[in-house]
Design an enzyme around this catalytic site. Structure first.
Site, PDB file in Angstrom:
ATOM      1  N   ARG A   1     -79.531 -20.549  40.176  1.00 25.24           N
ATOM      2  CA  ARG A   1     -79.074 -21.369  41.439  1.00 25.24           C
ATOM      3  C   ARG A   1     -77.572 -20.499  42.130  1.00 25.24           C
ATOM      4  NH1 ARG A   1     -76.794 -27.711  41.634  1.00 25.24           N
ATOM      5  NH2 ARG A   1     -79.121 -27.804  41.858  1.00 25.24           N
TER       6      ARG A   1
ATOM      7  N   HIS B   1     -84.775 -26.094  47.801  1.00 24.48           N
ATOM      8  CA  HIS B   1     -84.549 -26.485  46.642  1.00 24.48           C
ATOM      9  C   HIS B   1     -86.015 -26.999  45.818  1.00 24.48           C
ATOM     10  CE1 HIS B   1     -82.572 -28.227  43.036  1.00 24.48           C
ATOM     11  NE2 HIS B   1     -81.923 -29.037  43.695  1.00 24.48           N
TER      12      HIS B   1
ATOM     13  N   GLN C   1     -86.704 -29.695  42.866  1.00 25.64           N
ATOM     14  CA  GLN C   1     -86.175 -31.032  43.240  1.00 25.64           C
ATOM     15  C   GLN C   1     -87.310 -31.792  44.297  1.00 25.64           C
ATOM     16  OE1 GLN C   1     -83.122 -32.834  42.953  1.00 25.64           O
ATOM     17  NE2 GLN C   1     -84.518 -34.470  43.361  1.00 25.64           N
TER      18      GLN C   1
ATOM     19  N   ASP D   1     -79.446 -36.780  52.153  1.00 21.32           N
ATOM     20  CA  ASP D   1     -78.905 -35.616  51.285  1.00 21.32           C
ATOM     21  C   ASP D   1     -77.324 -35.727  51.768  1.00 21.32           C
ATOM     22  OD1 ASP D   1     -77.962 -33.995  49.484  1.00 21.32           O
ATOM     23  OD2 ASP D   1     -79.259 -32.332  50.344  1.00 21.32           O
TER      24      ASP D   1
ATOM     25  N   CYS E   1     -81.642 -36.747  46.284  1.00 23.42           N
ATOM     26  CA  CYS E   1     -81.553 -35.783  45.264  1.00 23.42           C
ATOM     27  C   CYS E   1     -80.364 -35.948  44.346  1.00 23.42           C
ATOM     28  CB  CYS E   1     -81.650 -34.435  45.775  1.00 23.42           C
ATOM     29  SG  CYS E   1     -80.457 -33.851  46.853  1.00 23.42           S
TER      30      CYS E   1
ATOM     31  N   ARG F   1     -86.900 -34.684  37.323  1.00 21.28           N
ATOM     32  CA  ARG F   1     -86.362 -33.266  37.168  1.00 21.28           C
ATOM     33  C   ARG F   1     -87.059 -32.699  35.981  1.00 21.28           C
ATOM     34  NH1 ARG F   1     -82.378 -31.482  40.638  1.00 21.28           N
ATOM     35  NH2 ARG F   1     -83.005 -29.366  39.884  1.00 21.28           N
TER      36      ARG F   1
HETATM   37  N1  NVA Z   1     -78.113 -30.063  49.595  1.00 20.14           N
HETATM   38  C1  NVA Z   1     -77.278 -30.121  48.694  1.00 20.14           C
HETATM   39  C2  NVA Z   1     -78.317 -30.384  47.339  1.00 20.14           C
HETATM   40  C3  NVA Z   1     -77.490 -30.735  46.202  1.00 20.14           C
HETATM   41  C4  NVA Z   1     -78.662 -30.964  45.041  1.00 20.14           C
HETATM   42  C5  NVA Z   1     -76.736 -28.985  48.311  1.00 20.14           C
HETATM   43  O1  NVA Z   1     -77.017 -27.743  48.646  1.00 20.14           O
HETATM   44  O2  NVA Z   1     -75.234 -29.051  48.110  1.00 20.14           O
HETATM   45  N1   CP Z   2     -79.942 -32.462  42.582  1.00 18.22           N
HETATM   46  C1   CP Z   2     -79.347 -31.734  41.635  1.00 18.22           C
HETATM   47  O1   CP Z   2     -79.830 -30.492  42.175  1.00 18.22           O
HETATM   48  O2   CP Z   2     -78.360 -31.925  41.126  1.00 18.22           O
HETATM   49  P1   CP Z   2     -77.393 -31.052  40.544  1.00 18.22           P
HETATM   50  O3   CP Z   2     -76.546 -30.307  41.587  1.00 18.22           O
HETATM   51  O4   CP Z   2     -76.515 -31.857  39.668  1.00 18.22           O
HETATM   52  O5   CP Z   2     -77.833 -29.978  39.773  1.00 18.22           O
END
Ligand code: NVA
Ligand code: CP
Length: 302
Positions: free
Chosen positions: A103, A130, A133, A221, A261, A289
């Site tokens: 990540r 993502h 997800q 989101d 998500c 997930r």
């Molecule tokens: N768009 C959000 C998704 C988190 C799972 C982010 O990138 O922070």
């Molecule tokens: N939806 C998601 O990826 O959650 P986290 O940021 O908690 O991993």
């Protein structure tokens, strides 16, 4: 040859459908308490340069349930965080573990890691995509609606990594997608252009109600993603009116489902009433997930 899971667009519809099939099998086995050690003795290295609850826990638990082991590597406590090149990290990790989940911020960084690793690399979120997800989201739609290709999907909010991933999914699976973003917050132009080339049925609008009308799946989101925290105030202004609330649910299909998500900022992009309401399937989505990622890991690493 090893295969990576970096973006949905690298995979064919048939391959993704096989992952859904395996997800279904593994979920049933897990619910029945049957052993499914498809990755016995294998190890996953999990590199995190951003925060996480779901991704970290579901990958770690998923590896354990598959008979393997996962290592949590926060970049701040590894040499990567002190500037060791990603290509050296990939080469070294390839000597120890059987797969990497990362990540991070840049999609290019993940692609570079995949190029210099001899083992499969999974994208656990970048600023651009993502993909894990989205797989969980579509699997949740299949579970709740029985099918997913003939439905109309609505995205309200930021043209971010989730919106880009939905666009990829619409292009691959051929479902109808409507994307409503404020002006200046549209999805990435190259993602839009690629989907157009593939003949995707996508409407881009600045009107949330237009996107939601008759839709079977409503989705949103956060307004400021990880790394955009300092833009929060400016975004709150720009996103006024782009909230998934009961007015939006009212214009959608009466049997619509609501996805998010998570984590959610209740009262901003979604109301408490909607996330707790009868259309919301967000906690099934979060659970999935685990099941989908087990199928992805088993596909890549066994
Ligand atoms: N768009 C959000 C998704 C988190 C799972 C982010 O990138 O922070
Ligand atoms: N939806 C998601 O990826 O959650 P986290 O940021 O908690 O991993």
């Amino acid at each position: 040859m090893k295969k990576d899971f970096l973006a949905l667009s690298d995979w064919s519809r048939e391959e993704l459908e096989q992952i859904f099939e395996l997800t279904r099998e593994l979920k049933e086995k897990q619910k029945r308490g049957e052993e499914h050690h498809l990755l016995k003795g294998k190890t996953l290295g999990m590199i995190f340069e951003k925060s996480s609850t779901r991704t970290r826990v579901s990958f770690e638990v998923g590896m354990f349930q598959l008979g393997g082991h996962a290592l949590f590597l926060h970049s701040g406590t590894t040499q990567l965080g002190r500037g060791e090149p990603i290509k050296d990290t990939g080469r070294v990790m390839s000597r120890y573990v059987d797969g990497i989940m990362i990540r991070t911020f840049s999609q290019e960084g993940v692609e570079e890691l995949a190029r210099c690793s001899d083992i499969p690399v999974i994208n656990g979120l970048t600023d651009k995509y993502h993909p894990c997800q989205i797989m969980a989201d579509i699997f949740t739609v299949i579970e709740h609606k029985g099918a997913f290709k003939d439905l109309a999907y609505c995205w309200i909010g930021d043209g971010n990594n989730m919106a880009n991933s939905w666009i990829n999914a619409a292009a691959i699976f051929g479902f109808e997608l409507r994307v409503a973003t404020p002006e200046g917050y549209e999805p990435d132009a190259d993602v839009v252009a690629r989907a157009e080339k593939l003949g995707a049925k996508i409407l881009y609008t600045h009107d949330p109600a237009e996107a939601a009308r008759g839709a079977h799946v409503l989705n949103t989101d956060v307004w400021a993603s990880m790394g955009q925290e300092e833009e929060q105030q400016e975004r709150e202004k720009a996103f006024t009116g782009f909230q998934l609330n009961s007015d939006i649910v009212q214009v959608a299909d009466p049997a619509c489902i609501v996805l998010h998500c998570l984590p959610a900022h209740r009262g901003e992009e979604i109301t408490d009433e909607v996330i707790e309401g009868p259309h919301s399937v967000v906690f099934d989505e979060a659970e999935n997930r685990l099941h989908v990622q087990k199928a992805i890991m088993a596909t890549l690493m066994s």
